[in-house]
Design a protein around this motif. Structure first.
Motif, PDB file in Angstrom:
ATOM      1  N   GLU A 166      -6.694   2.240   5.693  1.00 21.98           N
ATOM      2  CA  GLU A 166      -6.839   1.464   4.462  1.00 21.98           C
ATOM      3  C   GLU A 166      -6.211   2.169   3.260  1.00 21.98           C
ATOM      4  N   LYS A 167      -6.431   3.473   3.149  1.00 18.24           N
ATOM      5  CA  LYS A 167      -5.846   4.220   2.032  1.00 18.24           C
ATOM      6  C   LYS A 167      -4.322   4.196   2.084  1.00 18.24           C
ATOM      7  N   ARG A 189      -3.170   0.643   1.092  1.00 17.84           N
ATOM      8  CA  ARG A 189      -3.386   0.418  -0.345  1.00 17.84           C
ATOM      9  C   ARG A 189      -2.373   1.181  -1.178  1.00 17.84           C
ATOM     10  N   TYR A 222       0.922  -0.649  -0.906  1.00 13.54           N
ATOM     11  CA  TYR A 222       0.822  -1.911  -1.641  1.00 13.54           C
ATOM     12  C   TYR A 222       0.844  -1.676  -3.151  1.00 13.54           C
ATOM     13  N   SER A 223       0.221  -0.597  -3.597  1.00 10.03           N
ATOM     14  CA  SER A 223       0.192  -0.324  -5.038  1.00 10.03           C
ATOM     15  C   SER A 223       1.595  -0.085  -5.590  1.00 10.03           C
ATOM     16  N   PHE A 274      -7.051  -6.720  -5.126  1.00 13.66           N
ATOM     17  CA  PHE A 274      -7.847  -5.673  -5.743  1.00 13.66           C
ATOM     18  C   PHE A 274      -9.323  -6.046  -5.804  1.00 13.66           C
ATOM     19  N   ILE A 331     -10.722  -5.259  -2.438  1.00 15.01           N
ATOM     20  CA  ILE A 331     -10.898  -3.816  -2.280  1.00 15.01           C
ATOM     21  C   ILE A 331     -12.123  -3.348  -3.055  1.00 15.01           C
TER      22      ILE A 331
END
Length: 177
Positions: free
Chosen positions: A27-28, A31, A34-35, A98, A101
């Motif tokens: 997940e990290k 993310r 994606y960021s 977001f 999340i």
């Protein structure tokens, strides 16, 4: 989970151990990608390329306990490379992503998180990377310095400069409306 044991096993060719390490970081990693790119498909591509690179270069990892930082560094550099190669404009943040999340946070906290995320996205790439690693992924200054191959003082300095750049933006356009 004993990261050191799993890394050693993965380095010897145990694919199941490598998969367990990925499950811990999946997940990290996504993310983070994606960021940078703000596109689900591009983030997945970066994630997959990063996993492949990590898998093929796993034997070069000297300190097994540094696996989380090492693989995160791969994702960050792959994301930056992608952005450099693909000069198209990225859309503004996907609030639904977001919000998902954020989980069970209140709507006020979600809005604040989105405001901060948008503000961080306006920063220069070197500041954005450090701020994301520090405040979204909870890496220490020491871990970030090791990941990026720069002195801890530089990381601290970049964090302070980024905060100074963010302060007027957050005051002006987001938090105090």
């Amino acid at each position: 989970m004993d990261i050191e044991k799993l890394v050693k096993s993965a380095k010897r060719g145990n694919d199941e151990a490598f998969e367990q390490l990925l499950a811990f970081m999946r997940e990290k990693l996504y993310r983070t990608a994606y960021s940078y790119v703000r596109n689900e498909q591009d983030a997945l591509d970066i994630y997959q390329e990063s996993i492949y690179k990590a898998y093929t270069t796993m034997k070069t990892l000297k300190n097994p306990n540094s696996f989380p930082g090492w693989i995160m560094k791969i994702v960050v550099y792959k994301s930056i490379d992608f952005i450099r190669k693909d000069a198209r404009k990225f859309t503004s943040g996907d609030e639904a992503f977001f919000a998902e999340i954020a989980g069970n946070q209140s709507m006020e906290n979600i809005a604040y998180s989105l405001d901060v995320k948008e503000a961080i996205d306006t920063l220069d790439a070197k500041y954005k990377t450090i701020m994301s690693l520090r405040f979204y992924h909870d890496f220490t200054v020491k871990e970030i310095a090791k990941m990026l191959g720069c002195p801890e003082g530089t990381v601290k300095s970049y964090i302070n400069r980024a905060k100074k750049e963010l302060k007027p933006v957050l005051r002006e356009g987001y938090l105090y409306e």
